[in-house]
Scaffold this motif. Structure first.
Motif, PDB file in Angstrom:
ATOM      1  N   HIS A 183       6.686   2.828   2.685  1.00 44.86           N
ATOM      2  CA  HIS A 183       7.831   3.461   3.441  1.00 44.86           C
ATOM      3  C   HIS A 183       8.482   4.324   1.969  1.00 44.86           C
ATOM      4  CE1 HIS A 183      11.903   4.285   4.856  1.00 44.86           C
ATOM      5  NE2 HIS A 183      11.513   3.972   6.080  1.00 44.86           N
ATOM      6  N   PRO A 184       8.855   5.780   2.470  1.00 45.59           N
ATOM      7  CA  PRO A 184       9.365   6.401   1.413  1.00 45.59           C
ATOM      8  C   PRO A 184      10.568   5.934   0.570  1.00 45.59           C
ATOM      9  CG  PRO A 184       9.727   7.642   3.362  1.00 45.59           C
ATOM     10  CD  PRO A 184       8.768   6.424   3.591  1.00 45.59           C
ATOM     11  N   ASP A 185      11.440   5.254   1.363  1.00 40.90           N
ATOM     12  CA  ASP A 185      12.612   4.563   0.657  1.00 40.90           C
ATOM     13  C   ASP A 185      12.505   3.256   0.254  1.00 40.90           C
ATOM     14  OD1 ASP A 185      14.122   6.888   1.208  1.00 40.90           O
ATOM     15  OD2 ASP A 185      14.368   6.214   3.283  1.00 40.90           O
ATOM     16  N   VAL A 186      11.832   2.442   0.872  1.00 35.81           N
ATOM     17  CA  VAL A 186      11.646   0.841   0.491  1.00 35.81           C
ATOM     18  C   VAL A 186      10.619   0.811  -0.412  1.00 35.81           C
ATOM     19  CG1 VAL A 186      11.199  -1.335   1.469  1.00 35.81           C
ATOM     20  CG2 VAL A 186      12.499   0.441   3.046  1.00 35.81           C
ATOM     21  N   GLY A 187       9.530   1.692  -0.361  1.00 35.21           N
ATOM     22  CA  GLY A 187       8.250   1.502  -1.137  1.00 35.21           C
ATOM     23  C   GLY A 187       7.230   0.773  -0.624  1.00 35.21           C
ATOM     24  N   ILE A 188       6.237   0.226  -1.486  1.00 38.55           N
ATOM     25  CA  ILE A 188       5.079  -0.489  -1.109  1.00 38.55           C
ATOM     26  C   ILE A 188       5.469  -1.953  -0.860  1.00 38.55           C
ATOM     27  CG2 ILE A 188       2.609  -1.012  -1.532  1.00 38.55           C
ATOM     28  CD1 ILE A 188       2.838   1.362  -3.703  1.00 38.55           C
ATOM     29  N   THR A 189       5.291  -2.329   0.358  1.00 41.13           N
ATOM     30  CA  THR A 189       5.349  -3.766   0.588  1.00 41.13           C
ATOM     31  C   THR A 189       3.970  -4.314   1.303  1.00 41.13           C
ATOM     32  OG1 THR A 189       6.359  -3.141   2.984  1.00 41.13           O
ATOM     33  CG2 THR A 189       7.922  -3.047   1.067  1.00 41.13           C
ATOM     34  N   SER A 190       4.262  -5.704   1.313  1.00 35.87           N
ATOM     35  CA  SER A 190       3.267  -6.548   1.781  1.00 35.87           C
ATOM     36  C   SER A 190       3.614  -7.768   2.516  1.00 35.87           C
ATOM     37  CB  SER A 190       2.543  -7.478   0.501  1.00 35.87           C
ATOM     38  OG  SER A 190       1.742  -8.154   0.624  1.00 35.87           O
ATOM     39  N   LEU A 191       2.720  -8.243   3.420  1.00 43.37           N
ATOM     40  CA  LEU A 191       2.782  -9.314   4.347  1.00 43.37           C
ATOM     41  C   LEU A 191       2.909 -10.641   3.797  1.00 43.37           C
ATOM     42  CD1 LEU A 191       3.458 -10.030   7.314  1.00 43.37           C
ATOM     43  CD2 LEU A 191       0.974  -9.894   7.416  1.00 43.37           C
ATOM     44  N   HIS A 192       2.168 -10.637   2.689  1.00 42.84           N
ATOM     45  CA  HIS A 192       2.018 -11.881   2.039  1.00 42.84           C
ATOM     46  C   HIS A 192       2.305 -12.002   0.708  1.00 42.84           C
ATOM     47  CE1 HIS A 192      -1.235 -12.645   4.976  1.00 42.84           C
ATOM     48  NE2 HIS A 192      -1.603 -11.355   4.823  1.00 42.84           N
ATOM     49  N   PHE A 193       3.600 -12.755   0.480  1.00 45.49           N
ATOM     50  CA  PHE A 193       4.123 -13.168  -0.612  1.00 45.49           C
ATOM     51  C   PHE A 193       3.356 -13.319  -2.102  1.00 45.49           C
ATOM     52  CE2 PHE A 193       6.410 -16.117  -3.530  1.00 45.49           C
ATOM     53  CZ  PHE A 193       7.495 -15.254  -4.005  1.00 45.49           C
ATOM     54  N   ASP A 194       2.432 -14.352  -1.677  1.00 40.89           N
ATOM     55  CA  ASP A 194       1.569 -14.417  -2.911  1.00 40.89           C
ATOM     56  C   ASP A 194       0.589 -13.682  -3.377  1.00 40.89           C
ATOM     57  OD1 ASP A 194      -0.054 -15.004  -0.488  1.00 40.89           O
ATOM     58  OD2 ASP A 194      -0.585 -17.067  -0.924  1.00 40.89           O
ATOM     59  N   GLU A 195       0.403 -12.373  -2.679  1.00 42.75           N
ATOM     60  CA  GLU A 195      -0.434 -11.354  -3.368  1.00 42.75           C
ATOM     61  C   GLU A 195       0.510 -10.423  -4.216  1.00 42.75           C
ATOM     62  OE1 GLU A 195      -2.726  -9.366  -0.511  1.00 42.75           O
ATOM     63  OE2 GLU A 195      -0.933  -8.280   0.435  1.00 42.75           O
ATOM     64  N   VAL A 196       1.788 -10.541  -3.962  1.00 39.54           N
ATOM     65  CA  VAL A 196       2.333  -9.271  -4.631  1.00 39.54           C
ATOM     66  C   VAL A 196       2.292  -9.253  -6.172  1.00 39.54           C
ATOM     67  CG1 VAL A 196       4.717  -8.902  -5.071  1.00 39.54           C
ATOM     68  CG2 VAL A 196       4.205  -9.488  -2.917  1.00 39.54           C
ATOM     69  N   PRO A 197       2.332 -10.390  -6.798  1.00 36.16           N
ATOM     70  CA  PRO A 197       2.001 -10.216  -8.237  1.00 36.16           C
ATOM     71  C   PRO A 197       0.554  -9.756  -8.707  1.00 36.16           C
ATOM     72  CG  PRO A 197       2.964 -12.769  -7.841  1.00 36.16           C
ATOM     73  CD  PRO A 197       2.403 -11.885  -6.618  1.00 36.16           C
ATOM     74  N   VAL A 198      -0.209 -10.053  -8.124  1.00 28.69           N
ATOM     75  CA  VAL A 198      -1.630  -9.487  -8.438  1.00 28.69           C
ATOM     76  C   VAL A 198      -1.637  -7.886  -8.045  1.00 28.69           C
ATOM     77  CG1 VAL A 198      -4.135  -9.181  -7.821  1.00 28.69           C
ATOM     78  CG2 VAL A 198      -2.956 -11.529  -8.057  1.00 28.69           C
ATOM     79  N   LYS A 199      -1.007  -7.461  -7.162  1.00 28.38           N
ATOM     80  CA  LYS A 199      -0.835  -6.064  -6.762  1.00 28.38           C
ATOM     81  C   LYS A 199       0.016  -5.386  -7.721  1.00 28.38           C
ATOM     82  CE  LYS A 199      -1.425  -5.748  -1.615  1.00 28.38           C
ATOM     83  NZ  LYS A 199      -2.563  -5.064  -1.674  1.00 28.38           N
ATOM     84  N   GLN A 200       0.963  -6.050  -8.134  1.00 28.75           N
ATOM     85  CA  GLN A 200       1.949  -5.475  -9.217  1.00 28.75           C
ATOM     86  C   GLN A 200       1.199  -5.291 -10.475  1.00 28.75           C
ATOM     87  OE1 GLN A 200       5.060  -8.007  -8.940  1.00 28.75           O
ATOM     88  NE2 GLN A 200       6.324  -6.804  -7.893  1.00 28.75           N
ATOM     89  N   ALA A 201       0.433  -6.276 -10.736  1.00 32.35           N
ATOM     90  CA  ALA A 201      -0.430  -6.152 -12.401  1.00 32.35           C
ATOM     91  C   ALA A 201      -1.405  -5.092 -12.078  1.00 32.35           C
ATOM     92  CB  ALA A 201      -0.982  -7.487 -12.601  1.00 32.35           C
ATOM     93  N   LEU A 202      -2.077  -5.006 -10.880  1.00 33.68           N
ATOM     94  CA  LEU A 202      -3.109  -3.947 -10.696  1.00 33.68           C
ATOM     95  C   LEU A 202      -2.307  -2.577 -10.912  1.00 33.68           C
ATOM     96  CD1 LEU A 202      -5.907  -4.047  -8.150  1.00 33.68           C
ATOM     97  CD2 LEU A 202      -4.352  -1.891  -8.087  1.00 33.68           C
ATOM     98  N   LEU A 203      -1.227  -2.300 -10.235  1.00 31.42           N
ATOM     99  CA  LEU A 203      -0.435  -1.216 -10.371  1.00 31.42           C
ATOM    100  C   LEU A 203      -0.070  -0.838 -11.590  1.00 31.42           C
ATOM    101  CD1 LEU A 203       1.661  -0.980  -7.252  1.00 31.42           C
ATOM    102  CD2 LEU A 203      -0.383   0.131  -7.492  1.00 31.42           C
ATOM    103  N   ALA A 204       0.125  -1.850 -12.476  1.00 30.72           N
ATOM    104  CA  ALA A 204       0.616  -1.735 -13.744  1.00 30.72           C
ATOM    105  C   ALA A 204      -0.324  -1.271 -14.985  1.00 30.72           C
ATOM    106  CB  ALA A 204       1.591  -2.837 -14.486  1.00 30.72           C
ATOM    107  N   SER A 205      -1.764  -1.803 -14.550  1.00 34.21           N
ATOM    108  CA  SER A 205      -2.848  -1.612 -15.560  1.00 34.21           C
ATOM    109  C   SER A 205      -3.802  -0.298 -15.406  1.00 34.21           C
ATOM    110  CB  SER A 205      -3.595  -2.827 -15.329  1.00 34.21           C
ATOM    111  OG  SER A 205      -2.996  -3.929 -15.752  1.00 34.21           O
ATOM    112  N   ALA A 206      -3.257   0.491 -14.523  1.00 34.62           N
ATOM    113  CA  ALA A 206      -4.056   1.686 -14.332  1.00 34.62           C
ATOM    114  C   ALA A 206      -3.298   2.936 -14.735  1.00 34.62           C
ATOM    115  CB  ALA A 206      -4.350   1.733 -12.959  1.00 34.62           C
ATOM    116  N   ALA A 207      -4.194   3.796 -15.285  1.00 33.40           N
ATOM    117  CA  ALA A 207      -3.521   5.019 -15.644  1.00 33.40           C
ATOM    118  C   ALA A 207      -3.492   5.941 -14.329  1.00 33.40           C
ATOM    119  CB  ALA A 207      -4.387   5.964 -16.464  1.00 33.40           C
TER     120      ALA A 207
END
Length: 261
Positions: A183-207
């Motif tokens: 969502h343009p205001d809320v951002g990227i969101t997930s249905l599953h709480f426990d997958e959030v840290p892995v997704k965040q790490a993935l986003l942070a590790s790529a140029a």
């Protein structure tokens, strides 16, 4: 100056109700009324809205989680050939260049990207999703690094400290992420709480981060926030959107590519 409490913002309160439901497995209107300091009628309206959106199942006095899938298991969904997802994946796969280190998120769309790579591609691929790792292993020129840890049965992807440590230790050229909702205001969101840290790490590790998603995920919101939209560099989606406009994302500085008609 207004205190923007949860009681003043129905949308925020409903997001918090979904969080409580994910945590406890059931919510009661009487308890939610006390928790948010609003009337039970207000809570019942919240639950009615969430039920009509297909996010909860109302029961007497409260609500239960509603399964969001079609009743098919994850393996079945992954093996289904969705023509739109395949076309999106083919467009996304063209972004991969020889010699790159590429991160692949979990999910059926990202799996299709892995299957759509050029046959003679030569890259190092990193993923926490075993199904995607197997697809990537079919390429002679792809070196596959599989992040390990406990497997989440809902997403068939590994999580926990081991996976996070491995992903955080990589400086990748490119990451493909699948999104539950954006969502343009809320951002990227997930249905599953426990997958959030892995997704965040993935986003942070790529140029460079590329999100590949069907139109129904745009303008949608799930309970758990992963990152702001601005973390994406490129959004690959369908020509016609169910909600909003691609300009909502372009205004945020995101490059948007759409399938041709």
């Amino acid at each position: 100056m207004h205190d923007h409490s949860a009681s003043e913002l129905p949308s925020l309160r409903r997001q918090k109700i979904l969080l409580i439901l994910e945590r406890d497995g059931k919510v009661m209107a009487s308890e939610l009324s006390q928790h948010f300091a609003v009337s039970e009628d207000t809570i019942r309206r919240d639950l009615a809205e969430l039920d009509s959106a297909g996010l909860v199942q109302r029961v007497h006095g409260g609500a239960l989680p509603r399964p969001k899938d079609t009743g098919k298991d994850y393996f079945t969904r992954l093996d289904e050939t969705d023509e739109v997802k395949v076309r999106l994946a083919q467009l996304a796969a063209q972004k991969v260049e020889d010699g790159q280190i590429v991160l692949f998120d979990s999910g059926s769309t990202t799996l299709q990207v892995a299957r759509a790579l050029r046959p003679d591609i030569s890259i190092t691929a990193v993923t926490a999703a075993p199904m995607t790792a197997i697809a990537l292993a079919a390429y002679a020129g792809v070196k596959v690094i599989l992040a390990g840890g406990q497997l989440n049965p809902k997403t068939l992807s590994a999580g926990g400290h081991e996976a996070l440590r491995l992903i955080a230790g990589i400086k990748a050229d490119l990451a493909f992420t699948g999104v539950c909702a954006i969502h343009p205001d809320v951002g990227i969101t997930s249905l599953h709480f426990d997958e959030v840290p892995v997704k965040q790490a993935l986003l942070a590790s790529a140029a460079r981060v590329i999100a590949v998603t069907t139109a129904d995920k745009l303008g949608a919101v799930e309970p758990f926030v992963v990152a702001p939209c601005e973390r994406l560099h490129t959004l690959i989606t369908e020509r016609h959107l169910a909600s909003g406009s691609v300009e909502d994302y372009r205004r945020l500085g995101i490059e948007v590519e759409q399938l041709p008609d």
